[in-house]
Design a protein around this motif. Structure first.
Motif, PDB file in Angstrom:
ATOM      1  N   HIS A   1      -7.300 -10.657  -5.471  1.00 23.04           N
ATOM      2  CA  HIS A   1      -7.129  -9.373  -4.781  1.00 23.04           C
ATOM      3  C   HIS A   1      -8.461  -8.905  -4.225  1.00 23.04           C
ATOM      4  CE1 HIS A   1      -5.628  -5.262  -4.052  1.00 23.04           C
ATOM      5  NE2 HIS A   1      -4.423  -5.810  -4.133  1.00 23.04           N
ATOM      6  N   ASP A   2      -8.397  -8.032  -3.225  1.00 24.96           N
ATOM      7  CA  ASP A   2      -9.630  -7.478  -2.653  1.00 24.96           C
ATOM      8  C   ASP A   2     -10.272  -6.432  -3.553  1.00 24.96           C
ATOM      9  OD1 ASP A   2      -9.410  -9.064  -0.416  1.00 24.96           O
ATOM     10  OD2 ASP A   2      -8.382  -7.545   0.786  1.00 24.96           O
ATOM     11  N   ASP A   3      -9.484  -5.847  -4.465  1.00 25.31           N
ATOM     12  CA  ASP A   3      -9.971  -4.767  -5.312  1.00 25.31           C
ATOM     13  C   ASP A   3     -10.303  -5.311  -6.707  1.00 25.31           C
ATOM     14  OD1 ASP A   3     -10.528  -2.449  -6.680  1.00 25.31           O
ATOM     15  OD2 ASP A   3      -8.768  -1.363  -5.962  1.00 25.31           O
ATOM     16  N   ARG A   4     -11.583  -5.388  -6.996  1.00 28.87           N
ATOM     17  CA  ARG A   4     -12.012  -5.889  -8.313  1.00 28.87           C
ATOM     18  C   ARG A   4     -11.468  -5.021  -9.440  1.00 28.87           C
ATOM     19  NH1 ARG A   4     -17.148  -8.851  -9.727  1.00 28.87           N
ATOM     20  NH2 ARG A   4     -17.177  -8.864 -12.011  1.00 28.87           N
ATOM     21  N   LYS A   5     -11.387  -3.704  -9.222  1.00 24.81           N
ATOM     22  CA  LYS A   5     -10.901  -2.795 -10.260  1.00 24.81           C
ATOM     23  C   LYS A   5      -9.475  -3.138 -10.671  1.00 24.81           C
ATOM     24  CE  LYS A   5     -11.593   1.572  -9.876  1.00 24.81           C
ATOM     25  NZ  LYS A   5     -11.662   2.932  -9.260  1.00 24.81           N
ATOM     26  N   LEU A   6      -8.670  -3.557  -9.709  1.00 23.03           N
ATOM     27  CA  LEU A   6      -7.298  -3.929 -10.046  1.00 23.03           C
ATOM     28  C   LEU A   6      -7.291  -5.151 -10.959  1.00 23.03           C
ATOM     29  CD1 LEU A   6      -4.240  -3.964  -9.885  1.00 23.03           C
ATOM     30  CD2 LEU A   6      -4.444  -5.260  -7.747  1.00 23.03           C
TER      31      LEU A   6
ATOM     32  N   PRO B   1      -4.308   3.304  -5.072  1.00 23.33           N
ATOM     33  CA  PRO B   1      -5.169   3.649  -3.934  1.00 23.33           C
ATOM     34  C   PRO B   1      -4.365   4.375  -2.859  1.00 23.33           C
ATOM     35  CG  PRO B   1      -5.552   1.388  -4.619  1.00 23.33           C
ATOM     36  CD  PRO B   1      -4.352   1.862  -5.380  1.00 23.33           C
TER      37      PRO B   1
ATOM     38  N   ASP C   1     -10.014   5.296  -3.898  1.00 20.49           N
ATOM     39  CA  ASP C   1      -9.842   4.233  -4.880  1.00 20.49           C
ATOM     40  C   ASP C   1      -8.721   4.573  -5.857  1.00 20.49           C
ATOM     41  OD1 ASP C   1     -11.934   2.856  -3.744  1.00 20.49           O
ATOM     42  OD2 ASP C   1     -13.423   3.628  -5.159  1.00 20.49           O
TER      43      ASP C   1
ATOM     44  N   TYR D   1      -5.220   2.962 -11.215  1.00 22.52           N
ATOM     45  CA  TYR D   1      -4.230   2.021 -11.740  1.00 22.52           C
ATOM     46  C   TYR D   1      -3.766   2.405 -13.142  1.00 22.52           C
ATOM     47  CZ  TYR D   1      -5.796  -0.738  -7.757  1.00 22.52           C
ATOM     48  OH  TYR D   1      -6.133  -1.157  -6.490  1.00 22.52           O
TER      49      TYR D   1
ATOM     50  N   GLY E   1     -13.051 -11.462  -1.380  1.00 19.27           N
ATOM     51  CA  GLY E   1     -12.263 -10.789  -2.394  1.00 19.27           C
ATOM     52  C   GLY E   1     -12.679 -11.254  -3.789  1.00 19.27           C
ATOM     53  N   TYR E   2     -11.764 -11.119  -4.738  1.00 20.76           N
ATOM     54  CA  TYR E   2     -12.077 -11.463  -6.127  1.00 20.76           C
ATOM     55  C   TYR E   2     -10.900 -12.193  -6.755  1.00 20.76           C
ATOM     56  CZ  TYR E   2     -15.643  -7.938  -5.277  1.00 20.76           C
ATOM     57  OH  TYR E   2     -16.696  -7.223  -4.743  1.00 20.76           O
TER      58      TYR E   2
ATOM     59  N   GLU F   1       0.828  -1.197   0.000  1.00 15.17           N
ATOM     60  CA  GLU F   1       0.000   0.000   0.000  1.00 15.17           C
ATOM     61  C   GLU F   1       0.863   1.248   0.000  1.00 15.17           C
ATOM     62  OE1 GLU F   1       0.796  -1.732   3.795  1.00 15.17           O
ATOM     63  OE2 GLU F   1      -0.977  -2.355   2.686  1.00 15.17           O
TER      64      GLU F   1
END
Length: 222
Positions: free
Chosen positions: A145-150, A99, A104, A107, A177-178, A30
């Motif tokens: 990952h926890d962030d779907r956008k990533l 982030p 958010d 990327y 997560g995803y 992070e």
């Protein structure tokens, strides 16, 4: 320092070392006002990341980690934390769209596109999983990952990669997560491309590369 290209001028310079570093940060790290944090389970990779970041101290602990696809399975493993302190966190968030402090990320990893192999290597080692699927005799490569956008951003990067890497839909994991996986047939060639030239640069986690290569060998022997 990469033998072929020399050292980057700073952590935001587009360079093989920084592409690998930020791939690892995006995958398991992070950025904050205090700086940048990145984690790895491989001691050699931790040393390499610390050298790129100019960090003098690596924090080593034994932690319990949930298996990505089954939270009932807890594994004890080494965890190494590398920190680059100072204003680099603010600058990285702005330059790379990471982030930051609860906001958010967008990327904007395309700024590292000239070093896509190293970027994917960092992403794969930061938030990727590799396994041999004994039931099918194939290699499984997925990103979690926890962030779907990533993950959706990684999918777009895969579409521009010089190696064919078809992938499935993003789905939820049991932990909330995803994840998505590459088509099994594409995993060996993708892995070979990702780690090509890694021995010369040292930009890789030996334990992760061994696992991938062993999985490919098992699939070939199946």
């Amino acid at each position: 320092m990469s033998v072929e290209t020399g050292a980057p001028r700073n952590l935001l310079d587009a360079h093989p070392e920084t592409a690998y570093f930020w791939g690892r940060v995006v995958g398991d790290g992070e950025v904050t006002r205090d700086g940048v944090t990145v984690r790895t389970t491989d001691e050699t990779a931790a040393d390499r990341l610390a050298a790129v970041a100019g960090a003098d101290v690596i924090d080593h602990r034994i932690v319990g980690r949930e298996y990505a696809h089954d939270t009932a399975i807890i594994r004890s493993e080494d965890s190494y934390t590398v920190q680059a302190l100072g204003g680099v966190g603010d600058r990285a968030a702005a330059a790379l769209g990471l982030p930051f402090e609860g906001d958010d990320g967008g990327y904007r990893l395309d700024v590292l596109a000239d070093h896509d192999r190293q970027l994917f290597r960092g992403l794969l080692e930061g938030c990727g999983t590799v396994c041999f699927k004994s039931s099918a005799g194939t290699v499984g490569v997925s990103f979690v990952h926890d962030d779907r956008k990533l993950l959706e951003r990684i999918q777009r990067l895969l579409e521009d990669a010089p190696v064919a890497a078809p992938y499935g839909e993003v789905s939820e994991t049991s932990s909330g997560g995803y994840w998505f996986g590459l088509d099994d047939g594409a995993a060996p060639a993708f892995g070979e491309w990702v780690y090509e030239g890694s021995e010369r640069s040292g930009l890789f986690a030996p334990s992760r590369r061994r696992k991938l290569r062993r999985s490919v060998e098992q699939a070939e022997e199946y």
